[in-house]
Design a protein around this motif. Structure first.
Motif, PDB file in Angstrom:
ATOM      1  N   SER A 135     -58.404 -60.706  41.122  1.00  0.00           N
ATOM      2  CA  SER A 135     -57.391 -60.819  42.839  1.00  0.00           C
ATOM      3  C   SER A 135     -57.152 -62.834  42.746  1.00  0.00           C
ATOM      4  CB  SER A 135     -58.213 -60.294  42.907  1.00  0.00           C
ATOM      5  OG  SER A 135     -57.515 -60.857  45.040  1.00  0.00           O
ATOM      6  N   ASN A 136     -55.924 -62.903  42.281  1.00  0.00           N
ATOM      7  CA  ASN A 136     -56.248 -64.595  42.271  1.00  0.00           C
ATOM      8  C   ASN A 136     -54.199 -64.652  42.655  1.00  0.00           C
ATOM      9  OD1 ASN A 136     -54.833 -65.513  39.522  1.00  0.00           O
ATOM     10  ND2 ASN A 136     -56.791 -63.820  38.744  1.00  0.00           N
ATOM     11  N   HIS A 137     -53.801 -65.927  42.500  1.00  0.00           N
ATOM     12  CA  HIS A 137     -52.219 -66.411  42.807  1.00  0.00           C
ATOM     13  C   HIS A 137     -51.902 -68.065  42.195  1.00  0.00           C
ATOM     14  CE1 HIS A 137     -54.092 -65.518  46.966  1.00  0.00           C
ATOM     15  NE2 HIS A 137     -53.857 -64.609  46.723  1.00  0.00           N
ATOM     16  N   ARG A 167     -48.774 -67.771  40.456  1.00  0.00           N
ATOM     17  CA  ARG A 167     -47.482 -67.663  41.785  1.00  0.00           C
ATOM     18  C   ARG A 167     -47.713 -69.242  41.729  1.00  0.00           C
ATOM     19  NH1 ARG A 167     -47.596 -64.509  47.176  1.00  0.00           N
ATOM     20  NH2 ARG A 167     -49.707 -65.373  47.197  1.00  0.00           N
ATOM     21  N   LEU A 168     -49.312 -70.095  41.935  1.00  0.00           N
ATOM     22  CA  LEU A 168     -49.103 -72.077  42.327  1.00  0.00           C
ATOM     23  C   LEU A 168     -48.978 -72.280  41.217  1.00  0.00           C
ATOM     24  CD1 LEU A 168     -52.741 -71.429  44.024  1.00  0.00           C
ATOM     25  CD2 LEU A 168     -50.456 -72.409  44.916  1.00  0.00           C
ATOM     26  N   ALA A 203     -55.127 -69.513  49.142  1.00  0.00           N
ATOM     27  CA  ALA A 203     -56.374 -70.252  48.477  1.00  0.00           C
ATOM     28  C   ALA A 203     -57.193 -69.943  48.838  1.00  0.00           C
ATOM     29  CB  ALA A 203     -56.314 -71.281  47.783  1.00  0.00           C
ATOM     30  N   HIS A 250     -49.474 -71.199  50.175  1.00  0.00           N
ATOM     31  CA  HIS A 250     -50.368 -71.262  49.411  1.00  0.00           C
ATOM     32  C   HIS A 250     -51.537 -72.131  49.994  1.00  0.00           C
ATOM     33  CE1 HIS A 250     -46.711 -69.749  47.621  1.00  0.00           C
ATOM     34  NE2 HIS A 250     -46.508 -70.961  47.375  1.00  0.00           N
ATOM     35  N   GLN A 286     -61.305 -66.570  45.678  1.00  0.00           N
ATOM     36  CA  GLN A 286     -60.683 -65.921  44.180  1.00  0.00           C
ATOM     37  C   GLN A 286     -61.585 -65.277  43.103  1.00  0.00           C
ATOM     38  OE1 GLN A 286     -57.398 -65.557  45.117  1.00  0.00           O
ATOM     39  NE2 GLN A 286     -57.977 -66.726  47.026  1.00  0.00           N
ATOM     40  N   GLU A 338     -49.246 -63.618  53.325  1.00  0.00           N
ATOM     41  CA  GLU A 338     -47.772 -63.392  52.259  1.00  0.00           C
ATOM     42  C   GLU A 338     -46.556 -63.286  53.068  1.00  0.00           C
ATOM     43  OE1 GLU A 338     -48.326 -63.065  49.657  1.00  0.00           O
ATOM     44  OE2 GLU A 338     -50.626 -62.546  48.913  1.00  0.00           O
ATOM     45  N   GLU A 359     -58.893 -72.272  43.407  1.00  0.00           N
ATOM     46  CA  GLU A 359     -58.514 -71.471  42.376  1.00  0.00           C
ATOM     47  C   GLU A 359     -59.134 -71.597  40.929  1.00  0.00           C
ATOM     48  OE1 GLU A 359     -55.510 -68.210  43.622  1.00  0.00           O
ATOM     49  OE2 GLU A 359     -55.573 -68.915  45.049  1.00  0.00           O
ATOM     50  N   GLU A 387     -54.400 -63.121  55.469  1.00  0.00           N
ATOM     51  CA  GLU A 387     -53.606 -63.133  54.285  1.00  0.00           C
ATOM     52  C   GLU A 387     -52.440 -62.251  54.450  1.00  0.00           C
ATOM     53  OE1 GLU A 387     -56.009 -62.073  50.717  1.00  0.00           O
ATOM     54  OE2 GLU A 387     -57.610 -61.734  51.955  1.00  0.00           O
TER      55      GLU A 387
END
Length: 523
Positions: A189-191, A194-195, A180, A176, A185, A163, A218, A159
């Motif tokens: 705490s997830n993305h 941003r995705l 994932a 990305h 996720q 990042e 996710e 991770e």
């Protein structure tokens, strides 16, 4: 005497701008004038390899290494050797390179990539780390480090590495996608946000496919199954529209495999190895990695991973020059080949992955179901285990998983009906092997294994000729690297989350259900 720096620089400029004709002409001229100049010989080899003449390139680079054993030369030699699946030679070249390591980032990254291709993921990590240290702005080096850390189970480290690369390039799609998949996720705490931004910016092509899959994964983790399925469907439809694939290509291979079997079955076998490797076969995403972990948790078994050794041994025996490893021409030609030689070639290729390990090994390339006839005849002591999963869960799992984008083997996996057609032929081929090879293949149900772990594990070990061992029930404690999409799942104890997942998408799967019913596939 060495070639003057200006001459070497001119070769590199031509190579860097992709003018391979000029680069080769300049390099050949330099070698003719200065036959003992290692760098000129190296550049000639690299130019020839870039032009597709990899064998010629290997010969030149090997000569450069003899003239001057630089680590960077050896790194590229190992890369070229692995391109031609010369795994043993590549491993030996890496061992020599360890004694005089490359000083440049590309050389270290190249060594890491070759180790990874050999399945030696732990050995790759120090090289990827050094490449990142030497070239901290290179996102590809960060990605390679992250992938290797994931394979060896260092999820936190992976991770951090992802990042770091996304901080350099927020639109790096492979980053990305990898991030994932590192963990499940959570709402906290997830993305996802941003995705969604990254997907909106992504250009058409592989970037949209990778980010689309990451977003779908996710969303699914967060319990938004319908939104996730819609995202998978959109990403797959975009990609499928770009592919020149028709199912007829795969159907022709299935037809040829069944058609040539009488010749394979009747052919004499001389000098077949008496080794007893364990082949774990089946459709992808049906539990093959799980069974591989169970078996390799046994003290007498180690995992060789997903080898290409049998496909390559059959290809070599066929003598065909087509670019595809498996096609009708190759299947037809291999039917008349020396089966004992295929077995010996397979074992020679497989042993290059052993290192200091002894005993029996597993080969979990799922696609070996197409080679089951060759396996049974060329390796008479081999054990074969085929994973079977509910047909609709198999279709859904293939649809939801992004395989190697560049591999034409998985072109069927972007459309539900293509997958359904592929499954029908897989099912028919397994019925064919069941009749042709009675007792040779254990068909193990994924759902049965989940419902009765100990009972099915005992059945599995018995088929493989292995004594019972309690460690096989604790497969999730196995510390060996995992380089398949199931890496995170097999580090958990047995779970039932993936059973009957298809029911949440019954409406979307209605055409598949109707097709299966028409083809006699029980659901």
């Amino acid at each position: 005497m060495s070639a003057e720096p200006a001459r070497i620089a001119a070769i590199r400029r031509a190579l860097n701008r992709g003018d391979l004709g000029a680069a080769e002409q300049l390099a050949a001229s330099a070698v003719a004038a200065f036959p003992d100049d290692a760098e000129a010989r190296f550049l000639l080899g690299m130019t020839r390899a870039e032009a597709g003449r990899v064998s010629a390139g290997i010969a030149d680079v090997a000569q450069a290494v003899e003239l001057e054993p630089r680590g960077s030369f050896r790194a590229q030699l190992a890369r070229l050797q692995i391109m031609l699946r010369q795994d043993g030679a590549a491993a030996a070249t890496l061992a020599a390179a360890e004694q005089a390591l490359p000083e440049d980032a590309l050389g270290r990254d190249t060594m890491g990539c070759v180790y990874a291709r050999l399945g030696e993921h732990a050995a790759s990590v120090p090289h990827f780390r050094e490449a990142v240290r030497l070239a901290p702005g290179n996102v590809s080096f960060h990605y390679n480090l992250a992938a290797a850390l994931n394979f060896i189970g260092d999820i936190a480290g992976a991770e951090v590495a992802v990042e770091a690369l996304l901080a350099i390039d927020p639109d790096y799609a492979r980053g990305h996608h990898l991030l994932a998949g590192l963990r499940k996720q959570t709402p906290e705490s997830n993305h996802v946000a941003r995705l969604e931004v990254a997907l909106a910016r992504a250009a058409a092509g592989d970037a949209r496919l990778l980010i689309g899959y990451a977003l779908a994964k996710e969303l699914e983790d967060l319990g938004e199954q319908q939104a996730a399925f819609a995202r998978h469907s959109a990403a797959n439809a975009e990609h499928r529209a770009r592919l020149p694939y028709t199912f007829a290509r795969d159907a022709a291979n299935f037809d040829a495999i069944e058609r040539v079997w009488p010749r394979v079955a009747a052919a004499p076998v001389q000098g077949a190895p008496q080794d007893a490797p364990i082949f774990v076969i089946g459709m992808p995403r049906t539990g093959t990695t799980l069974v591989d972990r169970i078996l390799s948790s046994h003290p007498e078994v180690w995992s060789a991973g997903e080898l290409q050794a049998m496909p390559l041994a059959v290809k070599m025996a066929s003598g065909t020059r087509s670019r595809k490893v498996l096609d009708v021409e190759t299947i037809e030609a291999a039917a008349g080949a020396d089966l004992g030689a295929i077995g010996r070639d397979y074992m020679a290729r497989a042993r290059t992955h052993a290192g200091a390990r002894e005993g029996r090994f597993t080969d979990k390339f799922p696609g070996n179901f197409q080679y089951a006839g060759f396996i049974a005849r060329a390796l008479p002591e081999a054990r074969i285990v085929c994973l079977r999963r509910h047909p609709l869960d198999t279709v859904l799992a293939n649809f939801r998983n992004l395989f190697a984008i560049s591999s034409r083997y998985y072109d069927y996996s972007y459309d539900l009906m293509d997958i359904a057609r592929y499954y029908v032929r897989f099912d028919r081929l397994m019925a064919f092997w069941r009749a042709a090879l009675p007792g040779r293949i254990l068909e193990l149900g994924y759902e049965d294994l989940v419902a009765d772990q100990e009972g099915q594990t005992r059945r599995l070990l018995a088929h493989c000729g292995l004594a019972w061992d309690e460690a096989c029930l604790d497969f999730h404690r196995n510390t060996a690297p995992v380089s398949t999409p199931s890496a995170q799942q097999v580090r958990r104890p047995m779970y039932k989350d993936s059973v009957a997942r298809w029911k949440a998408h019954r409406d979307a799967l209605a055409p598949v259900i109707a097709y299966f019913e028409s083809e006699g596939i029980a659901i």
